[in-house]
Design a protein around this motif. Sequence first.
Motif, PDB file in Angstrom:
ATOM      1  N   ARG A  34       0.703  -0.782  -0.118  1.00  0.00           N
ATOM      2  CA  ARG A  34      -0.331   0.095  -0.165  1.00  0.00           C
ATOM      3  C   ARG A  34       0.992   1.352  -0.471  1.00  0.00           C
ATOM      4  N   LYS A  35       2.016   1.406   0.167  1.00  0.00           N
ATOM      5  CA  LYS A  35       3.036   1.569   0.740  1.00  0.00           C
ATOM      6  C   LYS A  35       2.790   3.295   1.320  1.00  0.00           C
ATOM      7  N   MET A  36       2.203   3.232   2.377  1.00  0.00           N
ATOM      8  CA  MET A  36       1.023   3.745   3.668  1.00  0.00           C
ATOM      9  C   MET A  36       2.503   4.842   3.909  1.00  0.00           C
ATOM     10  N   LYS A  37       2.156   5.994   4.690  1.00  0.00           N
ATOM     11  CA  LYS A  37       3.647   6.912   5.053  1.00  0.00           C
ATOM     12  C   LYS A  37       3.903   5.679   6.780  1.00  0.00           C
ATOM     13  N   GLY A  38       5.055   6.488   7.307  1.00  0.00           N
ATOM     14  CA  GLY A  38       5.684   5.268   7.945  1.00  0.00           C
ATOM     15  C   GLY A  38       4.430   5.740   8.937  1.00  0.00           C
ATOM     16  N   TYR A  39       4.476   6.650   9.553  1.00  0.00           N
ATOM     17  CA  TYR A  39       3.358   7.168  10.745  1.00  0.00           C
ATOM     18  C   TYR A  39       2.168   6.545  10.569  1.00  0.00           C
ATOM     19  N   LYS A  40       1.318   6.254   9.712  1.00  0.00           N
ATOM     20  CA  LYS A  40      -0.320   5.285   9.819  1.00  0.00           C
ATOM     21  C   LYS A  40      -0.203   4.161   9.788  1.00  0.00           C
ATOM     22  N   ALA A  41       0.982   3.871   8.592  1.00  0.00           N
ATOM     23  CA  ALA A  41       1.398   2.448   8.765  1.00  0.00           C
ATOM     24  C   ALA A  41       1.838   1.971  10.117  1.00  0.00           C
ATOM     25  N   GLY A  42       2.374   2.193  11.183  1.00  0.00           N
ATOM     26  CA  GLY A  42       2.722   2.197  11.704  1.00  0.00           C
ATOM     27  C   GLY A  42       1.874   2.440  13.151  1.00  0.00           C
ATOM     28  N   LEU A  43       0.472   3.172  13.355  1.00  0.00           N
ATOM     29  CA  LEU A  43       0.200   3.543  14.130  1.00  0.00           C
ATOM     30  C   LEU A  43      -1.366   2.183  14.225  1.00  0.00           C
ATOM     31  N   LEU A  44      -1.813   1.816  12.540  1.00  0.00           N
ATOM     32  CA  LEU A  44      -2.442   0.434  12.335  1.00  0.00           C
ATOM     33  C   LEU A  44      -2.283  -0.560  12.403  1.00  0.00           C
ATOM     34  N   THR A  45      -0.752   0.050  12.419  1.00  0.00           N
ATOM     35  CA  THR A  45      -0.035  -1.851  12.881  1.00  0.00           C
ATOM     36  C   THR A  45       0.039  -2.358  14.295  1.00  0.00           C
ATOM     37  N   ASP A 406      12.883  24.444  14.276  1.00  0.00           N
ATOM     38  CA  ASP A 406      13.084  23.634  12.416  1.00  0.00           C
ATOM     39  C   ASP A 406      12.867  22.279  12.484  1.00  0.00           C
ATOM     40  N   THR A 407      14.089  21.337  13.702  1.00  0.00           N
ATOM     41  CA  THR A 407      14.549  20.532  13.459  1.00  0.00           C
ATOM     42  C   THR A 407      13.069  19.508  13.803  1.00  0.00           C
ATOM     43  N   LEU A 408      12.739  20.437  14.826  1.00  0.00           N
ATOM     44  CA  LEU A 408      11.394  19.550  16.033  1.00  0.00           C
ATOM     45  C   LEU A 408      10.295  19.624  14.345  1.00  0.00           C
ATOM     46  N   LYS A 409       9.586  20.239  14.113  1.00  0.00           N
ATOM     47  CA  LYS A 409       8.879  20.668  13.213  1.00  0.00           C
ATOM     48  C   LYS A 409       9.075  19.350  11.999  1.00  0.00           C
ATOM     49  N   GLU A 410      10.401  19.379  11.708  1.00  0.00           N
ATOM     50  CA  GLU A 410       9.900  18.047  10.644  1.00  0.00           C
ATOM     51  C   GLU A 410      10.758  16.999  11.320  1.00  0.00           C
ATOM     52  N   LEU A 411      10.277  16.568  12.386  1.00  0.00           N
ATOM     53  CA  LEU A 411      10.991  15.490  13.292  1.00  0.00           C
ATOM     54  C   LEU A 411       9.079  14.657  13.857  1.00  0.00           C
ATOM     55  N   THR A 412       8.394  15.609  13.498  1.00  0.00           N
ATOM     56  CA  THR A 412       6.973  15.610  13.903  1.00  0.00           C
ATOM     57  C   THR A 412       6.613  14.620  14.037  1.00  0.00           C
ATOM     58  N   PHE A 413       6.672  13.589  12.329  1.00  0.00           N
ATOM     59  CA  PHE A 413       5.821  12.820  12.033  1.00  0.00           C
ATOM     60  C   PHE A 413       7.326  11.720  12.140  1.00  0.00           C
ATOM     61  N   PRO A 414       8.228  11.002  11.444  1.00  0.00           N
ATOM     62  CA  PRO A 414       9.134  10.228  12.161  1.00  0.00           C
ATOM     63  C   PRO A 414       8.834   9.629  13.614  1.00  0.00           C
ATOM     64  N   LEU A 415       8.500  10.974  14.531  1.00  0.00           N
ATOM     65  CA  LEU A 415       9.314  10.704  15.386  1.00  0.00           C
ATOM     66  C   LEU A 415       7.502   9.721  16.046  1.00  0.00           C
ATOM     67  N   ILE A 416       6.100  10.658  15.435  1.00  0.00           N
ATOM     68  CA  ILE A 416       5.168   9.510  15.976  1.00  0.00           C
ATOM     69  C   ILE A 416       5.631   7.540  15.454  1.00  0.00           C
ATOM     70  N   THR A 517      17.469  12.175   5.890  1.00  0.00           N
ATOM     71  CA  THR A 517      17.831  12.747   4.543  1.00  0.00           C
ATOM     72  C   THR A 517      16.899  13.320   3.611  1.00  0.00           C
ATOM     73  N   GLY A 518      15.547  14.044   4.968  1.00  0.00           N
ATOM     74  CA  GLY A 518      14.750  14.487   4.378  1.00  0.00           C
ATOM     75  C   GLY A 518      13.780  13.425   3.360  1.00  0.00           C
ATOM     76  N   GLN A 519      13.423  12.716   3.611  1.00  0.00           N
ATOM     77  CA  GLN A 519      12.950  11.328   2.845  1.00  0.00           C
ATOM     78  C   GLN A 519      11.464  11.190   3.413  1.00  0.00           C
ATOM     79  N   VAL A 520      10.459  11.470   4.908  1.00  0.00           N
ATOM     80  CA  VAL A 520      10.063  11.238   5.343  1.00  0.00           C
ATOM     81  C   VAL A 520       8.896  11.212   4.479  1.00  0.00           C
ATOM     82  N   GLY A 521       8.103  10.550   4.679  1.00  0.00           N
ATOM     83  CA  GLY A 521       6.537   9.369   3.294  1.00  0.00           C
ATOM     84  C   GLY A 521       7.051   8.480   2.682  1.00  0.00           C
TER      85      GLY A 521
END
Length: 557
Positions: A34-45, A406-416, A517-521
């Motif tokens: 499904r190539k979900m974004k990582g945080y969505k896949a993690g939460l559903l799993t 700025d770092t915290l904002k960028e890392l929100t979804f990876p941290l989720i 590396t700025g590849q979130v998603g």
Amino acid sequence: MHWIQNYNPFGNMLVSFVVACVPIIFFFWSLAVRKMKGYKAGLLTVLVAVLEAVIIYRMPVSLALESTIFGGLQGLWPIGWIIITAVFLYKLTVVSGKFNIIQSSIASITEDRRLQALLIAFSFGAFLEGTAGYGTPVAIAGALLAGLGFNPFYAAGLCLIANTAPVAFGGVGIPILTAGQVSGIDVHALSQMVGRQVPILSIFVPFWLVFIMAGWKKTIEVLPAILVCGVSFALTQFFTSNFLGPELPDVTSALVSMVALAVLLRFWQPKSVFRFKSEKEWNGRVSGAGITEQAAALSENQNRYSLLQITRAWSPFILLVAIICLWGASANIKDLLGKATMLIPIPGLHLAIEKIQPIVSLATPYPAIFKFDILAATGTAILLACVLSKFLIGISWKTWIQTFGDTLKELTFPLIMVVSVLGFAYIENYSGMSATLGLGLASTGSVFPFVSPIIGWLGVFLTGSDTSSNALFSNLQKVSAHQIGVDPTLLIAANSTGGVAAKMISPQSIAVATAATGQVGKEGSLFMFTIKHSLLLVAIIGIITLLQAYVFHWMIP
């Protein structure tokens, strides 16, 4: 409330094993298909795992939720803290303009992407793994490669694959020390056994890394560098692990390989400089022939900077190495920092679950203690490097604070994603699902030595840590070894060695790599990029273990 784990809820081990695989299969499907974004896949799993724990394993809802939340806390601290501070340190060098000088200094050694990957992803990454562990090598090395001009996706993927050989001895040898503590097997014997398996990977991985990047022909062009890098690393790793112990193999091997490769490149360079398809290859021996704008600029600048300027630009990373070594190597400093550590039992979960030791059926309470090591944590060591770097690279506090925000904002979804996958790991462990998986694989009889590394591989995939995998499965490996008449030292070591191949596909590692590396998603794409390499390496380790069990007995200490 007391609850006893049941590893065979269906009364049929095969059926229980298949059902226990469901959350893992779902996670693979959500990322790869499904190539979900990582945080969505993690939460559903984690939702699927909690439902299975409650419905199938009959785990009380309160315990299921608490164990998941406990895992999420571990995702924030110490892992999330390391991700934040490591990416922050890199961003400080960028906003200060010092990263341009770092680029230039690396180009002065080599402008070839293949050789830069060996130096940074493999050797420097191994040094960071040996001193800090967790996500530090992927975060720092990945950010460096992306900043040098690597395709960010490849920078992430290559650093994940490179971070294989050093993992078994990562964090100053803590995976081996943990395996010895859990199993009761002599730590030095385990260090020796791992040191007779992993060096084979240490020779293979640099070759494979370049082959992935450039193909067969371009790999052969730099074979001298690959051999110098890999063989020097492997030999040092073998001797250190066999004669000194598990604490220093990564540090010594990384230093030796970096120096050996740098010395080689003073006297030898490949005939052509390799670039990715988005760049141009050029013949470094013909001045100006087809040089890209970036390469030309680096070539022009590398002689313009003084030694003082280069040292100042690298000072954040020099500080990072020095502080992390101080944090991890000095017993006095460890004791001093440890005084601020708080051990917090999780109310309602601590000792409320009883896990059953395989075969002997001995029930023992499962602890649940959150360790908040505010000063001793690796992330705090990195933050100190960030604070001191502010003065060395000459930026204002306003810029420093803004960059942190700025770092915290960028890392929100990876941290989720990290929080969710650690929650998934903990519900797997506390419900008994991970034990079901281990027991199912352990029932394979005489071929178990081949399967043994796969259990370690599974453990690292579930937990993101070779240390946690050893804590989870070392005793299972020991009991299974006695059942089939194989030396338990071999199989416990194989658990750790097999685990290193899963580091590159661990959701935790993928989240770190995409964040750095700025590849979130793009977590799903990165997972698909690394999974085939992970399966190949664990199969190689399985064959090595099988041969050592039944043919090369003399390799077992």
